[in-house]
Design a protein around this motif. Structure first.
Motif, short mmCIF file in Angstrom:
data_model
loop_
_atom_site.label_atom_id
_atom_site.label_comp_id
_atom_site.label_asym_id
_atom_site.label_seq_id
_atom_site.Cartn_x
_atom_site.Cartn_y
_atom_site.Cartn_z
N ALA A 40 0.83 -1.21 0.00
CA ALA A 40 0.00 0.00 0.00
C ALA A 40 0.87 1.25 0.00
O ALA A 40 0.56 2.24 -0.68
N GLN A 41 1.97 1.21 0.74
CA GLN A 41 2.83 2.39 0.81
C GLN A 41 3.52 2.66 -0.53
O GLN A 41 3.66 3.81 -0.95
N ASP A 42 3.92 1.59 -1.23
CA ASP A 42 4.55 1.76 -2.54
C ASP A 42 3.58 2.42 -3.52
O ASP A 42 3.97 3.31 -4.29
N ILE A 43 2.34 1.98 -3.51
CA ILE A 43 1.34 2.55 -4.41
C ILE A 43 1.05 4.00 -4.02
O ILE A 43 0.95 4.88 -4.88
N ALA A 44 0.94 4.25 -2.72
CA ALA A 44 0.67 5.62 -2.26
C ALA A 44 1.80 6.56 -2.68
O ALA A 44 1.54 7.72 -3.04
N ILE A 46 3.61 6.35 -5.35
CA ILE A 46 3.46 6.64 -6.78
C ILE A 46 2.51 7.81 -6.99
O ILE A 46 2.78 8.73 -7.78
N TYR A 47 1.40 7.81 -6.25
CA TYR A 47 0.41 8.88 -6.40
C TYR A 47 0.89 10.19 -5.76
O TYR A 47 0.59 11.29 -6.27
N ALA A 48 1.62 10.08 -4.68
CA ALA A 48 2.13 11.30 -4.04
C ALA A 48 3.17 11.98 -4.92
O ALA A 48 3.19 13.22 -5.02
N ASP A 49 4.01 11.20 -5.55
CA ASP A 49 5.08 11.77 -6.38
C ASP A 49 4.60 12.23 -7.76
O ASP A 49 5.19 13.13 -8.35
N GLY A 50 3.54 11.61 -8.26
CA GLY A 50 3.10 11.94 -9.62
C GLY A 50 1.67 12.36 -9.71
O GLY A 50 0.99 12.13 -10.73
N SER A 51 1.16 13.01 -8.67
CA SER A 51 -0.26 13.38 -8.61
C SER A 51 -0.69 14.20 -9.82
O SER A 51 -1.72 13.91 -10.45
N LEU A 52 0.06 15.24 -10.15
CA LEU A 52 -0.33 16.12 -11.25
C LEU A 52 -0.29 15.40 -12.59
O LEU A 52 -1.22 15.52 -13.40
N GLN A 53 0.78 14.65 -12.83
CA GLN A 53 0.90 13.92 -14.10
C GLN A 53 -0.20 12.88 -14.26
O GLN A 53 -0.73 12.71 -15.36
N ILE A 54 -0.53 12.21 -13.17
CA ILE A 54 -1.58 11.18 -13.24
C ILE A 54 -2.92 11.83 -13.57
O ILE A 54 -3.67 11.35 -14.43
N ARG A 55 -3.23 12.94 -12.91
CA ARG A 55 -4.51 13.61 -13.20
C ARG A 55 -4.57 14.10 -14.64
O ARG A 55 -5.60 13.95 -15.32
N ALA A 56 -3.46 14.65 -15.13
CA ALA A 56 -3.43 15.13 -16.52
C ALA A 56 -3.57 13.96 -17.49
O ALA A 56 -4.32 14.04 -18.48
N GLY A 57 -2.89 12.87 -17.23
CA GLY A 57 -2.98 11.70 -18.10
C GLY A 57 -4.36 11.09 -18.12
O GLY A 57 -4.86 10.68 -19.18
N MET A 58 -4.99 11.04 -16.96
CA MET A 58 -6.32 10.46 -16.89
C MET A 58 -7.36 11.35 -17.57
O MET A 58 -8.32 10.86 -18.17
N MET A 59 -7.18 12.65 -17.48
CA MET A 59 -8.10 13.54 -18.19
C MET A 59 -7.98 13.33 -19.69
O MET A 59 -8.98 13.28 -20.42
N PRO A 123 -2.52 5.22 2.77
CA PRO A 123 -2.06 4.30 1.72
C PRO A 123 -3.06 3.20 1.39
O PRO A 123 -3.18 2.80 0.23
N GLU A 124 -3.80 2.74 2.38
CA GLU A 124 -4.76 1.67 2.15
C GLU A 124 -5.90 2.12 1.24
O GLU A 124 -6.36 1.35 0.38
N ILE A 125 -6.34 3.35 1.42
CA ILE A 125 -7.40 3.89 0.55
C ILE A 125 -6.89 4.07 -0.87
O ILE A 125 -7.57 3.71 -1.84
N ILE A 126 -5.69 4.62 -1.02
CA ILE A 126 -5.10 4.79 -2.35
C ILE A 126 -4.93 3.44 -3.03
O ILE A 126 -5.23 3.30 -4.23
#
Length: 232
Positions: A40-44, A46-59, A123-126
């Motif tokens: 869970a921490q590894d996945i969290a 990823i989202y903490a470090d790339g939050s903006l890029q992930i949101r842009a890519g998903m849009m 992390p568990e929610i993410i």
């Protein structure tokens, strides 16, 4: 319908593939896919470090799904030309399945957007949101199985001297539908060839699907320009 408009719809399939790939893989950085066995921490992280890029890519990915609608529509139009007006059940089955298929791409992108939007969550929610999105995208393949089966069957039932769509493409799409089936094993594996990072359950079905969009678009354009088909 204007032939030019139909051709534009035919190229919506490749347009969807290109834009979705740009958003999903290049912008969001989902290449390779997140390991199902990651903590869970590894996945969290990823989202903490790339939050903006992930949101842009998903849009970008969500906008890309809009192209799958016209693609499904032109497939329906061509299948209706083959089936005619008497009980066009294959055409309608493809149309319904393709419409449902839009959701298969749209909803996971929205879930990933939520995870990135609330990257400060536990992390568990993410991890749960990430798992939900990956499983929805990779496991819900039934709409595409039936979409491709319906199209393939319609092509093979074309009894005109010069078929609208080459018969081999009908066999190809039926075979593609079979290749999609192993995705149903993904919920049972976190590693190996049947995980959502595996060659059999993910890469082979996904590769076949996206390559098929380009192959089919080429023959769709040829079929659209074949205005003499009905006079055979």
């Amino acid at each position: 319908m204007n032939i030019r408009t139909q051709i534009l719809c035919a190229w919506c399939g490749p347009a969807f593939a290109v834009l979705f790939g740009l958003g999903f893989f290049l912008t969001a950085g989902f290449l390779p896919p997140h390991p199902p066995a990651a903590s869970a921490q590894d996945i969290a992280n990823i989202y903490a470090d790339g939050s903006l890029q992930i949101r842009a890519g998903m849009m970008l990915g969500m906008y890309a799904t809009g192209f799958y609608g016209p693609w499904t529509a032109i497939m329906y139009v061509l299948m209706r030309r083959i089936e005619g007006n008497k009980a066009p059940v294959l055409s309608l089955s493809q149309l319904i399945s393709g419409t449902l298929g839009v959701t298969v791409f749209l909803l996971p992108c929205m879930i990933w957007t939520v995870a990135a939007f609330r990257s400060e969550s536990s992390p568990e929610i993410i991890q749960m949101l990430n798992d939900f999105a990956w499983l929805f995208l990779t496991v819900v393949v039934a709409p595409f199985i039936f979409q491709y089966l319906a199209f393939g069957m319609a092509v093979l039932q074309d009894d005109k001297p010069q078929p609208l769509i080459p018969r081999w493409l009908g066999y190809f799409t039926i075979w593609a539908a079979i290749i999609f089936i192993p995705a149903g094993m993904i919920p049972f594996f976190k590693t190996g060839v049947f995980a959502w990072t595996g060659i059999i359950a993910f890469w082979l079905p996904a590769g076949t699907f996206f390559v098929s969009l380009f192959i089919m678009a080429h023959y769709f354009v040829r079929a659209i320009r074949n205005q003499a088909y009905e006079q055979q």
